[in-house]
Structures are given as structure tokens and as C-alpha cells.
Design a protein around this motif. Structure first.
Motif, PDB file in Angstrom:
ATOM      1  N   UNK A  37       0.823  -1.205   0.000  1.00 36.11           N
ATOM      2  CA  UNK A  37       0.000   0.000   0.000  1.00 36.11           C
ATOM      3  C   UNK A  37       0.862   1.261   0.000  1.00 36.11           C
ATOM      4  N   UNK A  38       1.917   1.257   0.795  1.00 34.93           N
ATOM      5  CA  UNK A  38       2.835   2.405   0.816  1.00 34.93           C
ATOM      6  C   UNK A  38       3.521   2.573  -0.528  1.00 34.93           C
ATOM      7  N   UNK A  39       3.904   1.475  -1.129  1.00 32.16           N
ATOM      8  CA  UNK A  39       4.517   1.512  -2.454  1.00 32.16           C
ATOM      9  C   UNK A  39       3.524   2.056  -3.483  1.00 32.16           C
ATOM     10  N   UNK A  40       2.242   1.656  -3.339  1.00 29.55           N
ATOM     11  CA  UNK A  40       1.194   2.170  -4.232  1.00 29.55           C
ATOM     12  C   UNK A  40       1.050   3.671  -4.107  1.00 29.55           C
ATOM     13  N   UNK A  41       1.141   4.186  -2.882  1.00 36.00           N
ATOM     14  CA  UNK A  41       1.059   5.640  -2.672  1.00 36.00           C
ATOM     15  C   UNK A  41       2.225   6.345  -3.346  1.00 36.00           C
ATOM     16  N   UNK A  42       3.403   5.752  -3.246  1.00 39.44           N
ATOM     17  CA  UNK A  42       4.589   6.321  -3.883  1.00 39.44           C
ATOM     18  C   UNK A  42       4.437   6.318  -5.407  1.00 39.44           C
TER      19      UNK A  42
END
Length: 153
Positions: A37-42
Motif C-alpha cells: 500500500x505504501x509503495x502504491x502511494x509512492x
């Protein structure tokens, strides 16, 4: 090409936002999914930056094309075109539509078919179709004869 890249960035952004919302809304405690999810935000952040860059780049390209096409490119710079009012009177007498009149006036300025298409944001086929109608209505066979007929008017 640039529009395709823009659409790819938009799709990537939509996917990453959907993934982030899904992981957060589901309250998934799995560390791997939270990391994803954090990678998706990035990814969504960089996708937005890429889209903004492409938007400004496309806008700059269109403005530079319009500026370059706006310069008159006559074969003989000493040759004078009739005034716009005189040309519009010629166009009205020959039954040219507003768009045909606009294209005819740009033709007198020396623009090529490609330059006309880029300047007016229409396809090359549309330019050719308008020119065919212009030549039929003015009973001319091409650019040179059209220009001569307008100047003789």
C-alpha cells in the motif's frame, strides 16, 4: 505517443489509489500488504508528477507549433495579400463557409496542409476536404489559381 504515456500514468495512478484504499479500508494487518500500500502511494505520487509534466509538455508543443505556423511563409515575400475585409467579401460571394473562409485565408498566407491541420487542430483529411470544397466553390484548380482569383477580385 505522449498521450499514450499519459493514459498509462493515469491508469497506474488509478490502480495504486484503489490498492491503497482497499488495504486501508479492509484494515488488513499483514505487513506485506501495508508495504504494498505504501509503495502504491509512492507510485501514485510519481504518476501524478509524470501526468503534470506531460500536460505542460503537450501544451508547450501546441503553442510552439501555433507560433511557428502563424508566421507567414510566402514563396515571394514582396507579394501582398488582399486585406482581410476584401478576402471575406470574396469568400461570401463565393459561398464559402466560415471554416472554409478561415482555411482559404491561411492558404493565402502560405501555410501547407500539415501546418493548417496543426494550426487549426484538425486532421489532414479534413483540411484536404475543406480545400476541395473551396476550389469547387471558387471554380479554381489549386492554391495558385485560388490566390490569383482572390487577388484579381
Amino acid at each position: 505517443m505522449k498521450k499514450g504515456v499519459f493514459l498509462l500514468c493515469l491508469a497506474l495512478y488509478a490502480f495504486s489509489v484503489t490498492l491503497t484504499i482497499f488495504v486501508q479500508a479492509a484494515g488488513i494487518a499483514d505487513e506485506k500488504l501495508r508495504l504494498l500500500s505504501s509503495f502504491g502511494s509512492l507510485i501514485s505520487f510519481f504518476a501524478v508528477l509524470a501526468m503534470l509534466f506531460l500536460i505542460f509538455r503537450l501544451k508547450d508543443n501546441k503553442e510552439s507549433k501555433v507560433k511557428s505556423c502563424g508566421q507567414k511563409q510566402r514563396k515571394n515575400p514582396d507579394e501582398k495579400n488582399p486585406s482581410k475585409e476584401k478576402y471575406l467579401e470574396f469568400a461570401a460571394r463565393n459561398g464559402l463557409s466560415r471554416r472554409e473562409s478561415e482555411i482559404g485565408y491561411l492558404v493565402l498566407g502560405g501555410l501547407s496542409n500539415i501546418q493548417l491541420a496543426e494550426t487549426l487542430f484538425i486532421s489532414l483529411a479534413t483540411v484536404k476536404k475543406h480545400l476541395t470544397h473551396i476550389y469547387e466553390k471558387t471554380e479554381t484548380s489549386g492554391r495558385k489559381e485560388f490566390a490569383e482569383k482572390v487577388k484579381a477580385f
